[in-house]
Motif scaffolding. Sequence first.
Motif, PDB file in Angstrom:
ATOM      1  N   GLU A 107      -2.288  -3.423   3.266  1.00 38.84           N
ATOM      2  CA  GLU A 107      -1.736  -2.209   3.841  1.00 38.84           C
ATOM      3  C   GLU A 107      -0.210  -2.213   3.876  1.00 38.84           C
ATOM      4  N   GLN A 108       0.390  -3.365   3.585  1.00 39.56           N
ATOM      5  CA  GLN A 108       1.855  -3.392   3.555  1.00 39.56           C
ATOM      6  C   GLN A 108       2.344  -2.358   2.561  1.00 39.56           C
ATOM      7  N   ASN A 109       3.557  -2.007   2.718  1.00 40.45           N
ATOM      8  CA  ASN A 109       4.147  -1.024   1.820  1.00 40.45           C
ATOM      9  C   ASN A 109       4.112  -1.551   0.385  1.00 40.45           C
ATOM     10  N   ASN A 110       3.173  -1.030  -0.405  1.00 42.11           N
ATOM     11  CA  ASN A 110       3.027  -1.484  -1.787  1.00 42.11           C
ATOM     12  C   ASN A 110       4.273  -1.217  -2.608  1.00 42.11           C
ATOM     13  N   ASP A 111       4.955  -0.118  -2.327  1.00 45.25           N
ATOM     14  CA  ASP A 111       6.185   0.182  -3.066  1.00 45.25           C
ATOM     15  C   ASP A 111       7.216  -0.908  -2.843  1.00 45.25           C
ATOM     16  N   LYS A 112       7.318  -1.391  -1.616  1.00 40.49           N
ATOM     17  CA  LYS A 112       8.280  -2.449  -1.307  1.00 40.49           C
ATOM     18  C   LYS A 112       7.953  -3.709  -2.094  1.00 40.49           C
ATOM     19  N   LEU A 113       6.693  -4.116  -2.076  1.00 35.74           N
ATOM     20  CA  LEU A 113       6.300  -5.306  -2.833  1.00 35.74           C
ATOM     21  C   LEU A 113       6.482  -5.098  -4.333  1.00 35.74           C
ATOM     22  N   ASN A 114       6.137  -3.922  -4.824  1.00 37.50           N
ATOM     23  CA  ASN A 114       6.326  -3.637  -6.249  1.00 37.50           C
ATOM     24  C   ASN A 114       7.793  -3.764  -6.634  1.00 37.50           C
ATOM     25  N   ASN A 115       8.685  -3.232  -5.808  1.00 38.18           N
ATOM     26  CA  ASN A 115      10.120  -3.323  -6.088  1.00 38.18           C
ATOM     27  C   ASN A 115      10.605  -4.770  -6.073  1.00 38.18           C
ATOM     28  N   ILE A 116      10.101  -5.548  -5.128  1.00 38.66           N
ATOM     29  CA  ILE A 116      10.503  -6.957  -5.049  1.00 38.66           C
ATOM     30  C   ILE A 116      10.071  -7.702  -6.302  1.00 38.66           C
ATOM     31  N   PHE A 117       8.792  -7.574  -6.666  1.00 39.79           N
ATOM     32  CA  PHE A 117       8.300  -8.315  -7.828  1.00 39.79           C
ATOM     33  C   PHE A 117       8.906  -7.803  -9.133  1.00 39.79           C
ATOM     34  N   GLN A 118       9.167  -6.512  -9.217  1.00 36.96           N
ATOM     35  CA  GLN A 118       9.826  -5.972 -10.406  1.00 36.96           C
ATOM     36  C   GLN A 118      11.244  -6.531 -10.523  1.00 36.96           C
ATOM     37  N   ALA A 178       7.243 -11.033   0.560  1.00 35.90           N
ATOM     38  CA  ALA A 178       6.627 -11.360  -0.727  1.00 35.90           C
ATOM     39  C   ALA A 178       5.895 -12.701  -0.647  1.00 35.90           C
ATOM     40  N   THR A 179       6.496 -13.667   0.028  1.00 38.73           N
ATOM     41  CA  THR A 179       5.876 -14.979   0.188  1.00 38.73           C
ATOM     42  C   THR A 179       4.582 -14.871   0.988  1.00 38.73           C
ATOM     43  N   GLU A 180       4.605 -14.068   2.034  1.00 36.06           N
ATOM     44  CA  GLU A 180       3.408 -13.860   2.853  1.00 36.06           C
ATOM     45  C   GLU A 180       2.288 -13.266   2.010  1.00 36.06           C
ATOM     46  N   TRP A 181       2.625 -12.303   1.171  1.00 37.61           N
ATOM     47  CA  TRP A 181       1.631 -11.681   0.311  1.00 37.61           C
ATOM     48  C   TRP A 181       1.042 -12.715  -0.653  1.00 37.61           C
ATOM     49  N   LEU A 182       1.895 -13.538  -1.257  1.00 37.02           N
ATOM     50  CA  LEU A 182       1.425 -14.556  -2.198  1.00 37.02           C
ATOM     51  C   LEU A 182       0.575 -15.616  -1.512  1.00 37.02           C
ATOM     52  N   ARG A 183       0.970 -16.025  -0.311  1.00 39.52           N
ATOM     53  CA  ARG A 183       0.222 -17.066   0.411  1.00 39.52           C
ATOM     54  C   ARG A 183      -1.218 -16.641   0.686  1.00 39.52           C
ATOM     55  N   PHE A 184      -1.437 -15.379   0.925  1.00 42.12           N
ATOM     56  CA  PHE A 184      -2.785 -14.898   1.188  1.00 42.12           C
ATOM     57  C   PHE A 184      -3.712 -15.245   0.016  1.00 42.12           C
ATOM     58  N   TYR A 185      -3.172 -15.222  -1.195  1.00 39.40           N
ATOM     59  CA  TYR A 185      -3.993 -15.432  -2.388  1.00 39.40           C
ATOM     60  C   TYR A 185      -3.981 -16.879  -2.880  1.00 39.40           C
ATOM     61  N   GLU A 186      -3.309 -17.769  -2.167  1.00 37.04           N
ATOM     62  CA  GLU A 186      -3.323 -19.190  -2.566  1.00 37.04           C
ATOM     63  C   GLU A 186      -4.685 -19.791  -2.339  1.00 37.04           C
TER      64      GLU A 186
END
Length: 99
Positions: free
Chosen positions: A11-22, A91-99
């Motif tokens: 539910e986090q702002n997907n646009d924010k994460l997309n911008n970070i990873f881009q 971004a790190t929090e998002w990645l950790r969820f999938y570790e």
Amino acid sequence: MVIIIVNHLVEQNNDKLNNIFQALADPTRREIVCLIASNDRTVSELAAAFDMSLAAISKHIKVLERAGLLNKTTKGRTHICRLNHDSLSSATEWLRFYE
């Protein structure tokens, strides 16, 4: 009764994460993040670290700024770049969820 389980990270702002990873997809921008991780740097100092024009570095800095990874302040005519650790944390929090 229907129970819906929602991952709060989704539910986090997907646009924010997309911008970070881009922004981090580009090797030059990743290197800029590395350079400012330990010390704040001026735009001129960052440009000196790369074989490209000041205008080209400025474009990379703007992408990092829009993604929230970098904060730029101005003192007189000097532009100082500082890493925004909070954006990296999301971004790190998002990645950790999938570790």
